[in-house]
Structures are given as structure tokens and as C-alpha cells.
Write a protein that holds these residues in place. Sequence first.
Motif, PDB file in Angstrom:
ATOM      1  N   ARG A   1       0.819  -1.214   0.000  1.00 51.67           N
ATOM      2  CA  ARG A   1       0.000   0.000   0.000  1.00 51.67           C
ATOM      3  C   ARG A   1       0.854   1.267   0.000  1.00 51.67           C
ATOM      4  O   ARG A   1       0.398   2.325  -0.450  1.00 51.67           O
ATOM      5  CB  ARG A   1      -0.953  -0.019   1.201  1.00 51.67           C
ATOM      6  CG  ARG A   1      -2.022  -1.111   1.088  1.00 51.67           C
ATOM      7  CD  ARG A   1      -2.820  -1.260   2.372  1.00 51.67           C
ATOM      8  NE  ARG A   1      -3.666  -0.099   2.597  1.00 51.67           N
ATOM      9  CZ  ARG A   1      -4.890   0.048   2.089  1.00 51.67           C
ATOM     10  NH1 ARG A   1      -5.407  -0.904   1.330  1.00 51.67           N
ATOM     11  NH2 ARG A   1      -5.600   1.117   2.351  1.00 51.67           N
TER      12      ARG A   1
ATOM     13  N   ASN B   1       1.903   2.835  -3.849  1.00 51.95           N
ATOM     14  CA  ASN B   1       1.148   3.879  -4.557  1.00 51.95           C
ATOM     15  C   ASN B   1       0.477   4.846  -3.587  1.00 51.95           C
ATOM     16  O   ASN B   1      -0.512   5.486  -3.914  1.00 51.95           O
ATOM     17  CB  ASN B   1       0.140   3.265  -5.528  1.00 51.95           C
ATOM     18  CG  ASN B   1      -0.940   2.479  -4.852  1.00 51.95           C
ATOM     19  OD1 ASN B   1      -0.882   2.256  -3.639  1.00 51.95           O
ATOM     20  ND2 ASN B   1      -1.932   2.057  -5.608  1.00 51.95           N
TER      21      ASN B   1
ATOM     22  N   LEU C   1      -1.276   4.545  -0.891  1.00 50.10           N
ATOM     23  CA  LEU C   1      -2.509   4.292  -0.148  1.00 50.10           C
ATOM     24  C   LEU C   1      -2.204   4.380   1.344  1.00 50.10           C
ATOM     25  O   LEU C   1      -3.069   4.716   2.146  1.00 50.10           O
ATOM     26  CB  LEU C   1      -3.082   2.915  -0.509  1.00 50.10           C
ATOM     27  CG  LEU C   1      -3.679   2.786  -1.908  1.00 50.10           C
ATOM     28  CD1 LEU C   1      -4.098   1.352  -2.166  1.00 50.10           C
ATOM     29  CD2 LEU C   1      -4.864   3.718  -2.095  1.00 50.10           C
TER      30      LEU C   1
ATOM     31  N   LEU D   1       1.614  12.131  -8.701  1.00 45.66           N
ATOM     32  CA  LEU D   1       1.113  10.945  -8.000  1.00 45.66           C
ATOM     33  C   LEU D   1      -0.060  10.333  -8.758  1.00 45.66           C
ATOM     34  O   LEU D   1      -0.134   9.106  -8.924  1.00 45.66           O
ATOM     35  CB  LEU D   1       0.690  11.307  -6.574  1.00 45.66           C
ATOM     36  CG  LEU D   1       0.031  10.177  -5.766  1.00 45.66           C
ATOM     37  CD1 LEU D   1       0.975   8.991  -5.607  1.00 45.66           C
ATOM     38  CD2 LEU D   1      -0.435  10.696  -4.403  1.00 45.66           C
ATOM     39  N   THR D   2      -0.973  11.176  -9.228  1.00 47.43           N
ATOM     40  CA  THR D   2      -2.135  10.681  -9.975  1.00 47.43           C
ATOM     41  C   THR D   2      -1.702   9.954 -11.237  1.00 47.43           C
ATOM     42  O   THR D   2      -2.221   8.879 -11.570  1.00 47.43           O
ATOM     43  CB  THR D   2      -3.072  11.851 -10.336  1.00 47.43           C
ATOM     44  OG1 THR D   2      -3.527  12.454  -9.120  1.00 47.43           O
ATOM     45  CG2 THR D   2      -4.279  11.370 -11.129  1.00 47.43           C
TER      46      THR D   2
ATOM     47  N   ARG E   1      -0.279   6.585 -10.246  1.00 48.84           N
ATOM     48  CA  ARG E   1      -1.325   5.647  -9.834  1.00 48.84           C
ATOM     49  C   ARG E   1      -2.094   5.075 -11.018  1.00 48.84           C
ATOM     50  O   ARG E   1      -2.566   3.941 -10.974  1.00 48.84           O
ATOM     51  CB  ARG E   1      -2.295   6.347  -8.879  1.00 48.84           C
ATOM     52  CG  ARG E   1      -1.770   6.466  -7.461  1.00 48.84           C
ATOM     53  CD  ARG E   1      -2.742   7.243  -6.606  1.00 48.84           C
ATOM     54  NE  ARG E   1      -2.407   7.170  -5.199  1.00 48.84           N
ATOM     55  CZ  ARG E   1      -2.931   7.962  -4.277  1.00 48.84           C
ATOM     56  NH1 ARG E   1      -3.812   8.898  -4.628  1.00 48.84           N
ATOM     57  NH2 ARG E   1      -2.579   7.831  -3.020  1.00 48.84           N
ATOM     58  N   GLN E   2      -2.239   5.879 -12.065  1.00 47.77           N
ATOM     59  CA  GLN E   2      -2.934   5.387 -13.251  1.00 47.77           C
ATOM     60  C   GLN E   2      -2.164   4.263 -13.934  1.00 47.77           C
ATOM     61  O   GLN E   2      -2.734   3.462 -14.660  1.00 47.77           O
ATOM     62  CB  GLN E   2      -3.169   6.538 -14.229  1.00 47.77           C
ATOM     63  CG  GLN E   2      -4.236   7.519 -13.780  1.00 47.77           C
ATOM     64  CD  GLN E   2      -4.360   8.716 -14.702  1.00 47.77           C
ATOM     65  OE1 GLN E   2      -3.768   8.762 -15.773  1.00 47.77           O
ATOM     66  NE2 GLN E   2      -5.135   9.708 -14.281  1.00 47.77           N
TER      67      GLN E   2
ATOM     68  N   THR F   1      -8.876  -3.500 -13.346  1.00 45.90           N
ATOM     69  CA  THR F   1      -7.494  -3.010 -13.251  1.00 45.90           C
ATOM     70  C   THR F   1      -6.821  -3.029 -14.621  1.00 45.90           C
ATOM     71  O   THR F   1      -6.157  -2.064 -15.013  1.00 45.90           O
ATOM     72  CB  THR F   1      -6.707  -3.874 -12.249  1.00 45.90           C
ATOM     73  OG1 THR F   1      -7.318  -3.741 -10.959  1.00 45.90           O
ATOM     74  CG2 THR F   1      -5.261  -3.448 -12.164  1.00 45.90           C
TER      75      THR F   1
END
Length: 255
Positions: free
Chosen positions: A50, A53, A55, A87-88, A91-92, A165
Motif C-alpha cells: 500500500r 502507490n 494508499l 502521484l495521480t 497511480r494510473q 485493473t
Amino acid sequence: MSKVPALELNDIHKTFGDVEVLKGISLKAYDGDVISILGSSGSGKSTFLRCINMLENPTKGEIIFNGEPLSLKPGETDLVAANMKQLTQMRQQIGFVFQSFNLWPHMTILENVMEGPANVLKRPKNEVKAYAEHLLNKVGIADKKDMYPSQLSGGQQQRVAIARTLAMDPQVILFDEPTSALDPELVGEVLGVMRNLADEGRTMLIVTHEMNFAREVSSEVVFLHQGLVEEKGTPTQVFENPQSERCKGFLSSTF
């Protein structure tokens, strides 16, 4: 093979209050690597996954994706993203499959798989729909596309989660004990999908208790103990000739 790791984690620490759960874990994954992360309950496996990324925010350490360090800055207790756009974007490209499926209950199976590429990646809806149907066929549940998650078994829901995913075309996929919430007779169908992904050359980090699966599909096995890498190597090295007494004890209790 690219000499730049797809994913590189350096000296990852994570503290919850006074408890240091991760005490400095480093790991590199190159394109096509399948890395299984093993360890007893409480060893830090899921927390580490976690942190990759964000989380969970690591307390200390460095995250590098495709050679680009993730920009981090000190928060109140942990590191936080200094650049949310970066970060976005990361994460993608890093998919995450949870143990509890996390499907949207009010959407059909097809809508669940379409949601990310349609609304996040802004891809044309007809293109997204065709790709989503292809992925549902790939994971063996194309006939369930108009159903809702509550109408599916746990194994079917987890296969939808994997398809969802994949719909984002991630470069790396993280699996957090993807079969642990399933009845034993449903585990095989999810592992079969994951085995096919490994055969395709997908880059995957897998926290798992499925030892035979880890032995068969992994390029590297990492054994965590009390927040540290206690042993790592090829499946042959770790399963047949472990050097650590703790790893030997863990494996003897699971086989």
C-alpha cells in the motif's frame, strides 16, 4: 530488457504511532518481473504494498517509477506527495487488486470495468466498451456483464476486479492477497487468471499465501519478517534452499 526498473523502492519505513511496521524495505521490479511477497501475518506485506502507490504514506523512503522519483515531502508524521499531478499519473499506471474486490455495487459488471478508462482516461465510450468486453472475456465472465456484483460469487467478483485493473492498461499490477477472501474452491479460478497474466509478461507484485502458485509463477520471491526483507531469491533458492531459519520455519508450516 530495460535496465531501468519499472518500479524501485528504497528504504521504505512505515510507523503507526510507536509501532514501526516497516523497518527499511528495498525492492526493484523490472518489466516482466513477477515478484511474490511472502511472510506471516503482521510481517508488513500489505502495508508495504500500500505504500508503493501511497494508499499508506511511508514514514521514510524513496519511490521511483520508470526512473522518475516520486516527489515527496514531510507531512505531520509521514511523507506526503509534493506533486499530486505526478502521484495521480503514477497511480494510473500502477494497478491495485484488493483482497475485498472493492467493486461499485450500483454498477453492472461492464460499467465497473468501463468506469476508469471512460472517466479517468477520457477514452471514447465505444472503444472503452469494446475493450471492457474483451477483458471480461479474457477473465472468463463475459456472460455476466449485465449483472451486478452482488449477483456474482467471490471468485467472479475478483476476476471483475482484475479486468477493471487491466482496463487502465497499467505497467505494474499490485495484488494484495487476492484470494484470501475467497472460499477454497474459488481460489483456483482467480489464480488461473493471474497465471495467464504472468505468462503474458505482465509486471506484478503479489502478496500471497498461495505457496505453490508463488513457486510456479514468480521470477523472484521475497520473504518479509518483522518489517524487513529476511530472504529473497529465485523460487528455487527460497523454497528449496532457504538460508534464514525464520524462512525455513515459515515454509515448513505452510507446506
